[in-house]
Design a protein around this motif. Structure first.
Motif, PDB file in Angstrom:
ATOM      1  N   ARG A   1      -1.523  13.305  -2.517  1.00 57.16           N
ATOM      2  CA  ARG A   1      -1.446  12.489  -3.727  1.00 57.16           C
ATOM      3  C   ARG A   1      -2.777  11.750  -3.957  1.00 57.16           C
ATOM      4  NH1 ARG A   1       2.564  10.430  -6.973  1.00 57.16           N
ATOM      5  NH2 ARG A   1       3.276  12.593  -6.742  1.00 57.16           N
ATOM      6  N   ILE A   2      -3.316  11.169  -2.901  1.00 56.55           N
ATOM      7  CA  ILE A   2      -4.582  10.429  -3.008  1.00 56.55           C
ATOM      8  C   ILE A   2      -5.706  11.360  -3.469  1.00 56.55           C
ATOM      9  CG2 ILE A   2      -6.355   9.199  -1.688  1.00 56.55           C
ATOM     10  CD1 ILE A   2      -4.000   8.187   0.121  1.00 56.55           C
TER      11      ILE A   2
ATOM     12  N   CYS B   1       6.201   1.018  -9.392  1.00 59.88           N
ATOM     13  CA  CYS B   1       6.421   1.001 -10.840  1.00 59.88           C
ATOM     14  C   CYS B   1       7.303   2.163 -11.277  1.00 59.88           C
ATOM     15  CB  CYS B   1       5.095   1.024 -11.591  1.00 59.88           C
ATOM     16  SG  CYS B   1       4.031   2.423 -11.183  1.00 59.88           S
ATOM     17  N   CYS B   2       7.646   3.059 -10.356  1.00 58.20           N
ATOM     18  CA  CYS B   2       8.482   4.222 -10.688  1.00 58.20           C
ATOM     19  C   CYS B   2       9.956   3.893 -10.485  1.00 58.20           C
ATOM     20  CB  CYS B   2       8.104   5.417  -9.816  1.00 58.20           C
ATOM     21  SG  CYS B   2       6.390   5.947  -9.973  1.00 58.20           S
ATOM     22  N   ALA B   3      10.757   4.034 -11.530  1.00 61.30           N
ATOM     23  CA  ALA B   3      12.193   3.767 -11.410  1.00 61.30           C
ATOM     24  C   ALA B   3      12.845   4.768 -10.466  1.00 61.30           C
ATOM     25  CB  ALA B   3      12.852   3.816 -12.781  1.00 61.30           C
ATOM     26  N   VAL B   4      12.361   5.999 -10.482  1.00 58.23           N
ATOM     27  CA  VAL B   4      12.832   7.028  -9.566  1.00 58.23           C
ATOM     28  C   VAL B   4      11.629   7.482  -8.744  1.00 58.23           C
ATOM     29  CG1 VAL B   4      13.946   9.263  -9.334  1.00 58.23           C
ATOM     30  CG2 VAL B   4      14.588   7.753 -11.224  1.00 58.23           C
ATOM     31  N   ALA B   5      11.545   7.004  -7.527  1.00 59.43           N
ATOM     32  CA  ALA B   5      10.384   7.286  -6.674  1.00 59.43           C
ATOM     33  C   ALA B   5      10.774   8.207  -5.530  1.00 59.43           C
ATOM     34  CB  ALA B   5       9.816   5.985  -6.117  1.00 59.43           C
ATOM     35  N   GLU B   6       9.799   8.967  -5.063  1.00 55.25           N
ATOM     36  CA  GLU B   6      10.018   9.788  -3.866  1.00 55.25           C
ATOM     37  C   GLU B   6      10.262   8.880  -2.668  1.00 55.25           C
ATOM     38  OE1 GLU B   6      10.019  13.071  -3.216  1.00 55.25           O
ATOM     39  OE2 GLU B   6       9.609  13.768  -5.256  1.00 55.25           O
TER      40      GLU B   6
ATOM     41  N   PHE C   1       0.852  -1.192   0.000  1.00 55.87           N
ATOM     42  CA  PHE C   1       0.000   0.000   0.000  1.00 55.87           C
ATOM     43  C   PHE C   1       0.887   1.241   0.000  1.00 55.87           C
ATOM     44  CE2 PHE C   1      -2.425   3.451   1.717  1.00 55.87           C
ATOM     45  CZ  PHE C   1      -3.677   3.292   1.132  1.00 55.87           C
ATOM     46  N   LYS C   2       0.670   2.110  -0.990  1.00 61.04           N
ATOM     47  CA  LYS C   2       1.474   3.325  -1.152  1.00 61.04           C
ATOM     48  C   LYS C   2       0.763   4.249  -2.110  1.00 61.04           C
ATOM     49  CE  LYS C   2       2.531   0.552  -4.660  1.00 61.04           C
ATOM     50  NZ  LYS C   2       1.740  -0.688  -4.833  1.00 61.04           N
ATOM     51  N   GLY C   3       1.359   5.383  -2.408  1.00 61.03           N
ATOM     52  CA  GLY C   3       0.770   6.299  -3.364  1.00 61.03           C
ATOM     53  C   GLY C   3       0.935   5.804  -4.790  1.00 61.03           C
ATOM     54  N   HIS C   4       0.352   6.556  -5.729  1.00 63.14           N
ATOM     55  CA  HIS C   4       0.489   6.195  -7.144  1.00 63.14           C
ATOM     56  C   HIS C   4       0.317   7.461  -7.989  1.00 63.14           C
ATOM     57  CE1 HIS C   4      -0.311   4.408 -11.085  1.00 63.14           C
ATOM     58  NE2 HIS C   4       0.341   3.355 -10.626  1.00 63.14           N
ATOM     59  N   PRO C   5       1.163   7.632  -9.020  1.00 65.73           N
ATOM     60  CA  PRO C   5       1.095   8.856  -9.827  1.00 65.73           C
ATOM     61  C   PRO C   5      -0.240   9.065 -10.533  1.00 65.73           C
ATOM     62  CG  PRO C   5       3.168   7.706 -10.206  1.00 65.73           C
ATOM     63  CD  PRO C   5       2.316   6.793  -9.387  1.00 65.73           C
ATOM     64  N   MET C   6      -0.939   7.969 -10.888  1.00 66.63           N
ATOM     65  CA  MET C   6      -2.220   8.117 -11.587  1.00 66.63           C
ATOM     66  C   MET C   6      -3.409   7.721 -10.724  1.00 66.63           C
ATOM     67  SD  MET C   6      -1.636   7.113 -15.582  1.00 66.63           S
ATOM     68  CE  MET C   6      -3.264   7.762 -15.979  1.00 66.63           C
ATOM     69  N   GLY C   7      -3.299   6.588 -10.036  1.00 71.77           N
ATOM     70  CA  GLY C   7      -4.423   6.094  -9.247  1.00 71.77           C
ATOM     71  C   GLY C   7      -4.587   6.759  -7.899  1.00 71.77           C
ATOM     72  N   GLY C   8      -3.614   7.592  -7.501  1.00 70.88           N
ATOM     73  CA  GLY C   8      -3.663   8.215  -6.175  1.00 70.88           C
ATOM     74  C   GLY C   8      -3.057   7.329  -5.119  1.00 70.88           C
ATOM     75  N   PHE C   9      -3.466   6.063  -5.127  1.00 70.97           N
ATOM     76  CA  PHE C   9      -2.845   5.073  -4.243  1.00 70.97           C
ATOM     77  C   PHE C   9      -2.922   3.715  -4.936  1.00 70.97           C
ATOM     78  CE2 PHE C   9      -7.234   4.150  -3.260  1.00 70.97           C
ATOM     79  CZ  PHE C   9      -7.244   2.802  -2.925  1.00 70.97           C
ATOM     80  N   GLY C  10      -2.073   2.812  -4.488  1.00 75.57           N
ATOM     81  CA  GLY C  10      -2.128   1.439  -4.970  1.00 75.57           C
ATOM     82  C   GLY C  10      -2.281   0.505  -3.791  1.00 75.57           C
TER      83      GLY C  10
ATOM     84  N   ASN D   1       7.063   1.833   3.899  1.00 73.46           N
ATOM     85  CA  ASN D   1       7.695   2.500   2.751  1.00 73.46           C
ATOM     86  C   ASN D   1       6.648   3.219   1.908  1.00 73.46           C
ATOM     87  OD1 ASN D   1       9.911   1.089   3.693  1.00 73.46           O
ATOM     88  ND2 ASN D   1      10.008  -0.321   1.972  1.00 73.46           N
ATOM     89  N   MET D   2       5.760   3.962   2.563  1.00 78.20           N
ATOM     90  CA  MET D   2       4.609   4.551   1.862  1.00 78.20           C
ATOM     91  C   MET D   2       4.966   5.869   1.177  1.00 78.20           C
ATOM     92  SD  MET D   2       1.383   3.510   4.274  1.00 78.20           S
ATOM     93  CE  MET D   2       2.191   3.914   5.830  1.00 78.20           C
ATOM     94  N   SER D   3       5.663   5.732   0.075  1.00 81.68           N
ATOM     95  CA  SER D   3       5.970   6.870  -0.786  1.00 81.68           C
ATOM     96  C   SER D   3       4.695   7.358  -1.461  1.00 81.68           C
ATOM     97  CB  SER D   3       6.991   6.435  -1.843  1.00 81.68           C
ATOM     98  OG  SER D   3       7.133   7.387  -2.864  1.00 81.68           O
TER      99      SER D   3
END
Length: 288
Positions: free
Chosen positions: A259-260, A214-219, A135-144, A207-209
């Motif tokens: 983000r969410i 799926c991000c090669a370079v994640a916050e 469980f973490k953020g997501h650039p498109m879905g807000g969270f995964g 590790n809830m960035s």
């Protein structure tokens, strides 16, 4: 109607992962697919194989993934196998990239956006599914969480574009945003229906960035770890995780919440509940 049961432990260990599966008494049987996130090459936040080892061994499972639909080191079978090896998955487990040899069409009954979901062909080889989600953020879905892991995660490469485009793969990056979120809920419904009563879910809240694995370079994560949750209901499970983020006293939560909310992430949960994937009403049971 009895509320869905969601179990929680604050312990973040491989032993706790196994315990959180066993408390469900789900009795997954036969050939069991274990859906994980292999982690994009370069990502620092994904959950490592060592952490998953005990729970995967508990079901004698095969780690499964599908190829991505965007640039990176997992968008071809060859590179995905290389990533799986580099990240240690093949060292510990049997691994199956399920769309390596094609895809399978699953019907979506009563969906909002799509009527068919395209998944990795090899899903048909498994009797049960154990869904291990970070469980973490997501650039498109807000969270995964669980819903994303069984929708986008089990979709073939073409199926991922189909969901993102709300039924129109060519519009994968330009489709109406809420329609994309609803298409994820639709795809999740097809998976739950396909293996009804033979599917169980664990969400790991560490590790809830704000970014996905799926991000090669994640916050880097700014919010403190919370624990492990499990349920037989993916909607209740994701809702419980969202509620724990919002109710946390950790000031670092503001980035994840931004983000969410900026992506209307809760709409996936709303849509999934509306079409009968599960319930947003739950009973949270701490087993510590």
């Amino acid at each position: 109607m009895e509320k869905a049961k969601v179990y929680l432990t604050k312990e973040l260990t491989p032993e706790a992962m196994e315990r959180m599966y066993r408390v469900l008494r789900s009795g997954l049987s036969g050939e069991t697919a274990v859906k994980v996130h292999s982690g994009e090459m370069g990502n620092q936040n994904f959950i490592r194989p060592d952490f998953m080892k005990k729970v995967i061994e508990a079901v004698n499972g095969t780690v499964v993934e599908c190829n991505t639909a965007y640039e990176g080191k997992r968008n071809t079978t060859k590179e995905h196998w290389e990533t799986m090896k580099a990240h240690g998955w093949t060292e510990h487990f049997r691994v199956d990239i399920m769309d390596e040899d094609g895809e399978l069409e699953l019907p979506v009954e009563g969906g909002k956006q799509i009527s068919v979901n395209y998944v990795g062909k090899n899903l048909q080889n498994y009797d049960s599914i154990l869904v291990l989600s970070h469980f973490k953020g997501h650039p498109m879905g807000g969270f995964g969480g669980a819903l994303k892991n069984i929708s986008i995660g089990i979709a073939s490469s073409h199926g991922k574009a189909h969901i993102h485009g709300a039924g129109h793969p060519e519009a994968m990056w330009t489709a109406d945003h809420d329609s994309f979120l609803e298409a994820m809920a639709d795809a999740a419904k097809s998976i739950v229906a396909y293996r009804k009563n033979h599917i169980a879910f664990l969400n790991v809240m560490c590790n809830m960035s704000v970014d996905c694995d799926c991000c090669a370079v994640a916050e880097d994560p700014k919010m403190a770890d919370i624990g492990i949750l499990s349920s037989l209901d993916p909607v209740a499970l994701d809702q419980a995780c969202l509620d724990l983020v919002y109710s946390s006293e950790d000031p670092g939560k503001k980035d994840l919440i931004e983000r969410i909310e900026s992506r209307n992430g809760v709409h996936t949960v709303e849509a999934a509940a509306e079409i009968g994937v599960g319930s947003r009403e739950y009973e949270l049971i701490c087993i510590d």
